[in-house]
Design a protein around this motif. Structure first.
Motif, PDB file in Angstrom:
ATOM      1  N   GLY A  90       0.822  -1.212   0.000  1.00  0.00           N
ATOM      2  CA  GLY A  90       0.000   0.000   0.000  1.00  0.00           C
ATOM      3  C   GLY A  90       0.850   1.253   0.000  1.00  0.00           C
ATOM      4  O   GLY A  90       0.337   2.351  -0.222  1.00  0.00           O
ATOM      5  N   GLY A  91       2.149   1.127   0.260  1.00  0.00           N
ATOM      6  CA  GLY A  91       3.028   2.283   0.207  1.00  0.00           C
ATOM      7  C   GLY A  91       3.067   3.099   1.484  1.00  0.00           C
ATOM      8  O   GLY A  91       3.117   4.329   1.445  1.00  0.00           O
ATOM      9  N   VAL A  92       3.059   2.450   2.634  1.00  0.00           N
ATOM     10  CA  VAL A  92       3.147   3.165   3.906  1.00  0.00           C
ATOM     11  C   VAL A  92       4.623   3.471   4.195  1.00  0.00           C
ATOM     12  O   VAL A  92       5.470   2.610   3.989  1.00  0.00           O
ATOM     13  CB  VAL A  92       2.547   2.300   5.034  1.00  0.00           C
ATOM     14  CG1 VAL A  92       2.738   2.952   6.389  1.00  0.00           C
ATOM     15  CG2 VAL A  92       1.092   2.053   4.770  1.00  0.00           C
ATOM     16  N   ALA A 129      -7.798  -0.159   1.212  1.00  0.00           N
ATOM     17  CA  ALA A 129      -9.104  -0.619   1.684  1.00  0.00           C
ATOM     18  C   ALA A 129      -9.135  -2.136   1.776  1.00  0.00           C
ATOM     19  O   ALA A 129      -9.540  -2.692   2.798  1.00  0.00           O
ATOM     20  CB  ALA A 129     -10.191  -0.119   0.738  1.00  0.00           C
ATOM     21  N   TYR A 130      -8.678  -2.816   0.724  1.00  0.00           N
ATOM     22  CA  TYR A 130      -8.778  -4.286   0.814  1.00  0.00           C
ATOM     23  C   TYR A 130      -7.674  -4.907   1.651  1.00  0.00           C
ATOM     24  O   TYR A 130      -7.873  -5.936   2.251  1.00  0.00           O
ATOM     25  CB  TYR A 130      -8.895  -4.933  -0.567  1.00  0.00           C
ATOM     26  CG  TYR A 130      -7.863  -4.614  -1.611  1.00  0.00           C
ATOM     27  CD1 TYR A 130      -6.665  -5.283  -1.651  1.00  0.00           C
ATOM     28  CD2 TYR A 130      -8.121  -3.658  -2.578  1.00  0.00           C
ATOM     29  CE1 TYR A 130      -5.741  -5.012  -2.630  1.00  0.00           C
ATOM     30  CE2 TYR A 130      -7.190  -3.380  -3.574  1.00  0.00           C
ATOM     31  CZ  TYR A 130      -5.991  -4.061  -3.585  1.00  0.00           C
ATOM     32  OH  TYR A 130      -5.078  -3.796  -4.551  1.00  0.00           O
ATOM     33  N   TYR A 131      -6.508  -4.220   1.729  1.00  0.00           N
ATOM     34  CA  TYR A 131      -5.468  -4.780   2.599  1.00  0.00           C
ATOM     35  C   TYR A 131      -5.917  -4.748   4.062  1.00  0.00           C
ATOM     36  O   TYR A 131      -5.798  -5.731   4.782  1.00  0.00           O
ATOM     37  CB  TYR A 131      -4.169  -3.984   2.453  1.00  0.00           C
ATOM     38  CG  TYR A 131      -3.520  -4.106   1.094  1.00  0.00           C
ATOM     39  CD1 TYR A 131      -3.420  -5.328   0.467  1.00  0.00           C
ATOM     40  CD2 TYR A 131      -3.003  -2.992   0.450  1.00  0.00           C
ATOM     41  CE1 TYR A 131      -2.835  -5.441  -0.774  1.00  0.00           C
ATOM     42  CE2 TYR A 131      -2.408  -3.088  -0.794  1.00  0.00           C
ATOM     43  CZ  TYR A 131      -2.327  -4.324  -1.400  1.00  0.00           C
ATOM     44  OH  TYR A 131      -1.748  -4.430  -2.627  1.00  0.00           O
ATOM     45  N   ALA A 144       8.265   3.871   5.876  1.00  0.00           N
ATOM     46  CA  ALA A 144       9.040   2.932   6.685  1.00  0.00           C
ATOM     47  C   ALA A 144       8.944   1.513   6.181  1.00  0.00           C
ATOM     48  O   ALA A 144       9.462   0.600   6.787  1.00  0.00           O
ATOM     49  CB  ALA A 144       8.677   2.963   8.184  1.00  0.00           C
ATOM     50  N   THR A 145       8.280   1.302   5.052  1.00  0.00           N
ATOM     51  CA  THR A 145       8.433   0.026   4.365  1.00  0.00           C
ATOM     52  C   THR A 145       9.019   0.333   2.991  1.00  0.00           C
ATOM     53  O   THR A 145       8.946   1.456   2.514  1.00  0.00           O
ATOM     54  CB  THR A 145       7.094  -0.693   4.167  1.00  0.00           C
ATOM     55  OG1 THR A 145       6.223   0.187   3.485  1.00  0.00           O
ATOM     56  CG2 THR A 145       6.499  -1.115   5.474  1.00  0.00           C
ATOM     57  N   SER A 146       9.605  -0.710   2.365  1.00  0.00           N
ATOM     58  CA  SER A 146      10.331  -0.431   1.126  1.00  0.00           C
ATOM     59  C   SER A 146       9.392  -0.006   0.006  1.00  0.00           C
ATOM     60  O   SER A 146       9.809   0.690  -0.914  1.00  0.00           O
ATOM     61  CB  SER A 146      11.118  -1.668   0.719  1.00  0.00           C
ATOM     62  OG  SER A 146      10.244  -2.750   0.543  1.00  0.00           O
ATOM     63  N   GLY A 147       8.112  -0.411   0.078  1.00  0.00           N
ATOM     64  CA  GLY A 147       7.184  -0.029  -0.977  1.00  0.00           C
ATOM     65  C   GLY A 147       7.015   1.472  -1.098  1.00  0.00           C
ATOM     66  O   GLY A 147       6.794   1.995  -2.188  1.00  0.00           O
ATOM     67  N   PHE A 148       7.142   2.168   0.016  1.00  0.00           N
ATOM     68  CA  PHE A 148       6.968   3.623  -0.002  1.00  0.00           C
ATOM     69  C   PHE A 148       8.027   4.278  -0.871  1.00  0.00           C
ATOM     70  O   PHE A 148       7.725   5.153  -1.693  1.00  0.00           O
ATOM     71  CB  PHE A 148       7.031   4.176   1.425  1.00  0.00           C
ATOM     72  CG  PHE A 148       7.111   5.669   1.486  1.00  0.00           C
ATOM     73  CD1 PHE A 148       5.997   6.442   1.203  1.00  0.00           C
ATOM     74  CD2 PHE A 148       8.293   6.302   1.809  1.00  0.00           C
ATOM     75  CE1 PHE A 148       6.066   7.805   1.229  1.00  0.00           C
ATOM     76  CE2 PHE A 148       8.375   7.677   1.848  1.00  0.00           C
ATOM     77  CZ  PHE A 148       7.253   8.433   1.563  1.00  0.00           C
ATOM     78  N   ILE A 149       9.289   3.846  -0.701  1.00  0.00           N
ATOM     79  CA  ILE A 149      10.395   4.486  -1.413  1.00  0.00           C
ATOM     80  C   ILE A 149      10.191   4.360  -2.920  1.00  0.00           C
ATOM     81  O   ILE A 149      10.279   5.334  -3.675  1.00  0.00           O
ATOM     82  CB  ILE A 149      11.737   3.826  -1.028  1.00  0.00           C
ATOM     83  CG1 ILE A 149      11.857   3.674   0.475  1.00  0.00           C
ATOM     84  CG2 ILE A 149      12.895   4.567  -1.624  1.00  0.00           C
ATOM     85  CD1 ILE A 149      12.169   4.909   1.195  1.00  0.00           C
ATOM     86  N   SER A 150       9.885   3.130  -3.364  1.00  0.00           N
ATOM     87  CA  SER A 150       9.820   2.937  -4.812  1.00  0.00           C
ATOM     88  C   SER A 150       8.575   3.585  -5.396  1.00  0.00           C
ATOM     89  O   SER A 150       8.613   4.136  -6.491  1.00  0.00           O
ATOM     90  CB  SER A 150       9.879   1.453  -5.141  1.00  0.00           C
ATOM     91  OG  SER A 150       9.048   0.718  -4.310  1.00  0.00           O
ATOM     92  N   LYS A 151       7.470   3.554  -4.645  1.00  0.00           N
ATOM     93  CA  LYS A 151       6.268   4.212  -5.164  1.00  0.00           C
ATOM     94  C   LYS A 151       6.483   5.717  -5.246  1.00  0.00           C
ATOM     95  O   LYS A 151       6.064   6.359  -6.209  1.00  0.00           O
ATOM     96  CB  LYS A 151       5.075   3.924  -4.252  1.00  0.00           C
ATOM     97  CG  LYS A 151       4.303   2.733  -4.673  1.00  0.00           C
ATOM     98  CD  LYS A 151       2.989   2.680  -3.941  1.00  0.00           C
ATOM     99  CE  LYS A 151       2.253   1.428  -4.308  1.00  0.00           C
ATOM    100  NZ  LYS A 151       1.019   1.287  -3.540  1.00  0.00           N
ATOM    101  N   VAL A 178      -1.737   7.878  -7.035  1.00  0.00           N
ATOM    102  CA  VAL A 178      -1.845   8.031  -5.582  1.00  0.00           C
ATOM    103  C   VAL A 178      -3.248   7.660  -5.117  1.00  0.00           C
ATOM    104  O   VAL A 178      -3.420   6.988  -4.080  1.00  0.00           O
ATOM    105  CB  VAL A 178      -1.471   9.475  -5.184  1.00  0.00           C
ATOM    106  CG1 VAL A 178      -1.761   9.709  -3.725  1.00  0.00           C
ATOM    107  CG2 VAL A 178      -0.010   9.724  -5.475  1.00  0.00           C
ATOM    108  N   LEU A 179      -4.262   8.045  -5.899  1.00  0.00           N
ATOM    109  CA  LEU A 179      -5.628   7.671  -5.537  1.00  0.00           C
ATOM    110  C   LEU A 179      -5.777   6.150  -5.513  1.00  0.00           C
ATOM    111  O   LEU A 179      -6.389   5.581  -4.599  1.00  0.00           O
ATOM    112  CB  LEU A 179      -6.621   8.268  -6.539  1.00  0.00           C
ATOM    113  CG  LEU A 179      -6.865   9.767  -6.397  1.00  0.00           C
ATOM    114  CD1 LEU A 179      -7.827  10.243  -7.465  1.00  0.00           C
ATOM    115  CD2 LEU A 179      -7.418  10.077  -5.022  1.00  0.00           C
ATOM    116  N   ASN A 180      -5.194   5.501  -6.521  1.00  0.00           N
ATOM    117  CA  ASN A 180      -5.247   4.048  -6.575  1.00  0.00           C
ATOM    118  C   ASN A 180      -4.570   3.422  -5.371  1.00  0.00           C
ATOM    119  O   ASN A 180      -5.048   2.439  -4.813  1.00  0.00           O
ATOM    120  CB  ASN A 180      -4.534   3.568  -7.838  1.00  0.00           C
ATOM    121  CG  ASN A 180      -5.514   3.190  -8.902  1.00  0.00           C
ATOM    122  OD1 ASN A 180      -6.318   2.310  -8.705  1.00  0.00           O
ATOM    123  ND2 ASN A 180      -5.461   3.889 -10.002  1.00  0.00           N
ATOM    124  N   SER A 181      -3.439   4.018  -4.994  1.00  0.00           N
ATOM    125  CA  SER A 181      -2.687   3.512  -3.857  1.00  0.00           C
ATOM    126  C   SER A 181      -3.533   3.578  -2.595  1.00  0.00           C
ATOM    127  O   SER A 181      -3.547   2.655  -1.777  1.00  0.00           O
ATOM    128  CB  SER A 181      -1.437   4.357  -3.706  1.00  0.00           C
ATOM    129  OG  SER A 181      -0.367   3.593  -3.335  1.00  0.00           O
TER     130      SER A 181
END
Lengths: 506, 116
Positions: free
Chosen positions: A395-397, A434-436, A399-406, A426-429
C-alpha cells in the motif's frame, strides 16, 4: 574448426545460468538417489543450487563492475555477434538476476517445508530450477532470439508448475488458460521478431538500437510496437491481457505463486522495457504506456476489492502493482526506470512475502476464503505480522520499502509533466489500502470455532517469512543500497546505451 | 521492406514478398478466429500452431529479401522456433488430457468454474 574454437574459447555461460541449468538437469538423478538412500538429498541439492546461483550473481556483479564500459559480452563457439546469439550482461541484467536469485533462494527454502507431503517433489524442484534458469537467461540475453528461447523455457516450466497439483480441477483449468494465452502471446512475440528482422536485418539488441531508434514512425513500426506490447504484455499481465493471472496465481502451489507474482511477471516487464528502450525513443511509447498504466492499476485495484479469496486478492493486487511499474516506464527517464526497477525488487520481496505468508495461513487453516480464516492471526502471530508488513509495503506506507519505490515512480511522472498520472496513481494507492486493511482486520478479530486451537506454521516457513519481513522493513528505513543499485541499473538501461551498442559493433 | 535490397553485383533475383505478407496476415487472422470461435481444446491448440507457423513463414519469407543470397539467420531461428512451439503444444495436449479427466469433455466453455 568449430570444435577447435569451442575448446579454445570454452563454453562460456554466466555462472548463475550455468549453475541453475546444470542443477536442474541433475535434480531428477539426485531425486532417485535420495529415494534410494532415504536422506533429504534433493532438498539439500535444491537449496544448494539456489544459493550457488545467488553467489554466481555476486561474482557476475563484480565482473560487470570491473568491466571497462560496464558490459560483458559472452558468446559460445562459432560466429561472433552480431551474427550469432549472445549474452550481453550489463548492470540491469545483474540487477534483475539478483532479484530473481534472492527470491528464488527464499522460496526454495520455504518450499522444502511446504511440499513435504506432496508426491513428485523431485520433478517440482527440477521445474522450479528451470524456471529460474529461464528468467536468468532473459535477464542476460543480448539478442531477441536468445531471449525468446529462455522465454519459452520459463513459460513451459511455469505452465506445468501452475497445474502441478493435477489431482484438483482448479490448477488444471488455470494452467490451460495460462498456456493458451501465453502461447498466443509467444506467437505474437515471434511475429514481432520477424518484423524487426524485416525492418533491420538483425535481432541483436546493439544492432537494433542503431537502426530504428529516432526514425519517424511508419505503419510497420506501429505494427511492431503493438505486437511487442501483446507479446510481452500477456506474461506481465497488462490489463486487457491479464485474465489468466487471477486464475493461475491462486491455483498454483504457494511457493510458485510467490515466484510467479514476485519475479515472472516482472521478467516479462523487463523484456518489454528493454525492447522498448532499444527500439523506440521514450517519446514514442510515453502516452500508450501511460494509458495502459492507468487501466492496469485501476482495474487491478477495483477487482481486488471484490475478492473473497485471499490468494486471488493478492493476484489482483499484483496486476495493480504492474500498473504502478508502468508509470515508471512511461516516464522514460533514468529516474523513472530507477523507480521501476526498485519497485521490481521491492515488489518481489513484498509480494513474495505476502504469498508465502498467505500460503502458511492456508496451509494451516485449510481454506482460502478470507471470512473462513477469521481469527487465525491470533494463533499465528509471526506469519500474520509478515502479511501485515507486506500489505503496508504494497500500500506504500512510509518505513516500508514499498513507499520508497512508489514515491520514485510517482514523482518521476511529475518530472516529465504527467501530473494526472501521479494523481491517479496516488488515488489508486489509497484505494488499495481498503482491501489490505479489511484482510488484516478479519485475520486478527475474534476467532471462529474452526480457527481455534491452531498452531504456528512449520519453523522453516516462519523463518523465511520473518527474514522477508525484516528485508521489507530494512529497505524501508535504510533504502540507500537498493536505491543506488537500482540507479546503476537504470543508468545502464537509459544512458549506458553507447557502451551496450559498442560491445557488439566494437 | 525494400530498403534491404542493397545494390551489389550479382544475380538480381529477389523473391516477391507481397504474396507472403498477405498469406501471413491471412493465417494470423485464421488462427485468431480459430482461437475465438472454436470450443474444442485441441482445435484451440491447432489455432495456436497456425499462429506460430504464420510467424515462421513470415520469417523465412523475409530471409529471401537480400539480393544474391539467402540469410541463414532466420532459417536457423525458425528451426529452433518450430521445436519450441512443438513443446508448447505437447504440454498443451497433456493439459488437455488432464482437463478431460476432470471435466469429461473437451469443450472450453465448460472450463468456467473459476470466476472473478
Amino acid at each position: 574448426m568449430v570444435g577447435q574454437a569451442m575448446i579454445q574459447t570454452g563454453l562460456q555461460l554466466p555462472l548463475p545460468l550455468l549453475i541453475s541449468l546444470i542443477g536442474a538437469m541433475a535434480t531428477p538423478f539426485i531425486g532417485i538417489l535420495s529415494e534410494r538412500t532415504g536422506m533429504k538429498l534433493k532438498e539439500a541439492w535444491f537449496v544448494l543450487v539456489s544459493a550457488a546461483s545467488l553467489g554466481g550473481v555476486y561474482q557476475l556483479y563484480n565482473m560487470v563492475k570491473a568491466a571497462p564500459d560496464g558490459v560483458l559480452l559472452l558468446y559460445s563457439w562459432g560466429q561472433a555477434p552480431p551474427l550469432s546469439g549472445c549474452l550481453e550482461i550489463d548492470m540491469l541484467g545483474v540487477y534483475m538476476s539478483f532479484s530473481i536469485a534472492f527470491l528464488g533462494l527464499l522460496v526454495s527454502i520455504y518450499s522444502i517445508s511446504y511440499m513435504e507431503h506432496e508426491t513428485r517433489v523431485a520433478e517440482f524442484y527440477t521445474l522450479v530450477t528451470f524456471m529460474i534458469a529461464g528468467m536468468f537467461g532473459i535477464a542476460f540475453a543480448g539478442d531477441l532470439f536468445t531471449l525468446f528461447v529462455f522465454w519459452e523455457l520459463m513459460g513451459l516450466s511455469s505452465y506445468v508448475l501452475v497445474s502441478f497439483l493435477k489431482q484438483n480441477w482448479g490448477p488444471i483449468e488455470a494452467g490451460f488458460k495460462y498456456l493458451l494465452m501465453s502461447a498466443t502471446a509467444g506467437a505474437f512475440l515471434l511475429l514481432s521478431m520477424a518484423l524487426l528482422y524485416g525492418l533491420t536485418g538483425t535481432l541483436n539488441f546493439g544492432m537494433l538500437a542503431n537502426s530504428i531508434r529516432g526514425n519517424p514512425l511508419t505503419p510497420w513500426t506501429v505494427l511492431l510496437f503493438s505486437t511487442l506490447i501483446v507479446g510481452f504484455g500477456v506474461k506481465s499481465a497488462i490489463v486487457p491481457m491479464h485474465t489468466w493471472l487471477p486464475d493461475a496465481h491462486p491455483e498454483a502451489p504457494s511457493p510458485i505463486s510467490a515466484l510467479l507474482s514476485g519475479v515472472v511477471i516482472e521478467t516479462g516487464l523487463y523484456g518489454l522495457t528493454r525492447l522498448l528502450f532499444v527500439v523506440f525513443e521514450p517519446s514514442v511509447f510515453k502516452l500508450p504506456i501511460a494509458a495502459l498504466a492507468v487501466l492496469t492499476m485501476t482495474v487491478g485495484n477495483l477487482l481486488a476489492l471484490l475478492q473473497g479469496d485471499l490468494k486471488r486478492m493478492l493476484a489482483y493486487s499484483s496486476i495493480a502493482q504492474i500498473g504502478y511499474m508502468l508509470v515508471g516506464l512511461s516516464a522514460g527517464t533514468v529516474y523513472g526506470a530507477q523507480g521501476l526497477f526498485l519497485h521490481v525488487f521491492n515488489h518481489s520481496m513484498m509480494k513474495g512475502l505476502a504469498f508465502l505468508a498467505a500460503g502458511s495461513l492456508i496451509h494451516i487453516g485449510n481454506t482460502r476464503n478470507i471470512e473462513d480464516l477469521k481469527g487465525i492471526g491470533r494463533a499465528m502471530p509471526l506469519t500474520t505480522m509478515g502479511l501485515f508488513v507486506s500489505f503496508m509495503g504494497l500500500g506504500g506506507v512510509p518505513a516500508t520499502s514499498g513507499f520508497i519505490s512508489k514515491f520514485m515512480l510517482f514523482s518521476s511522472a511529475i518530472e516529465v509533466g504527467m501530473t494526472w498520472l501521479t494523481v491517479i496513481g496516488v488515488l489508486n494507492s489509497a484505494l488499495s489500502m481498503a482491501y489490505y486493511l479489511r484482510v488484516i482486520k478479519t485475520l486478527i478479530s475474534d476467532p471462529i470455532d474452526s480457527m481455534k486451537g491452531l498452531k504456528e506454521a512449520p519453523k522453516l516457513m516462519v523463518a523465511v517469512t520473518v527474514v522477508m519481513t525484516l528485508v521489507v522493513i530494512l529497505f524501508g528505513v535504510w533504502p540507500e543500497p537498493a536505491v543506488s543499485f537500482a540507479e546503476s541499473a537504470a543508468e545502464a538501461l537509459v544512458n549506458g546505451f553507447n557502451a551496450y551498442i559498442g560491445a557488439i559493433i566494437g | 521492406m525494400h530498403s534491404l535490397a542493397k545494390d551489389k553485383e550479382g544475380p538480381r533475383v529477389m523473391y516477391p514478398i507481397t504474396f507472403f505478407i498477405v498469406t501471413t496476415a491471412l493465417l494470423f487472422v485464421f488462427g485468431l478466429v480459430a482461437l475465438t470461435i472454436k470450443r474444442d481444446l485441441v482445435r484451440l491448440l491447432i489455432g495456436i500452431e497456425i499462429l506460430f507457423n504464420a510467424a515462421n513463414l513470415f520469417f523465412v519469407a523475409l530471409s529471401t529479401q537480400h539480393v544474391g543470397m539467402i540469410d541463414p539467420l532466420p532459417q536457423s531461428i525458425v528451426m529452433m522456433a518450430l521445436v519450441l512451439d512443438g513443446t508448447v503444444i505437447a504440454v498443451g495436449l497433456a493439459l488437455a488430457l488432464n482437463v478431460f479427466k476432470h471435466y469429461k469433455t473437451f469443450d472450453i466453455r465448460k472450463l468456467r468454474r473459476l470466476k472473478w
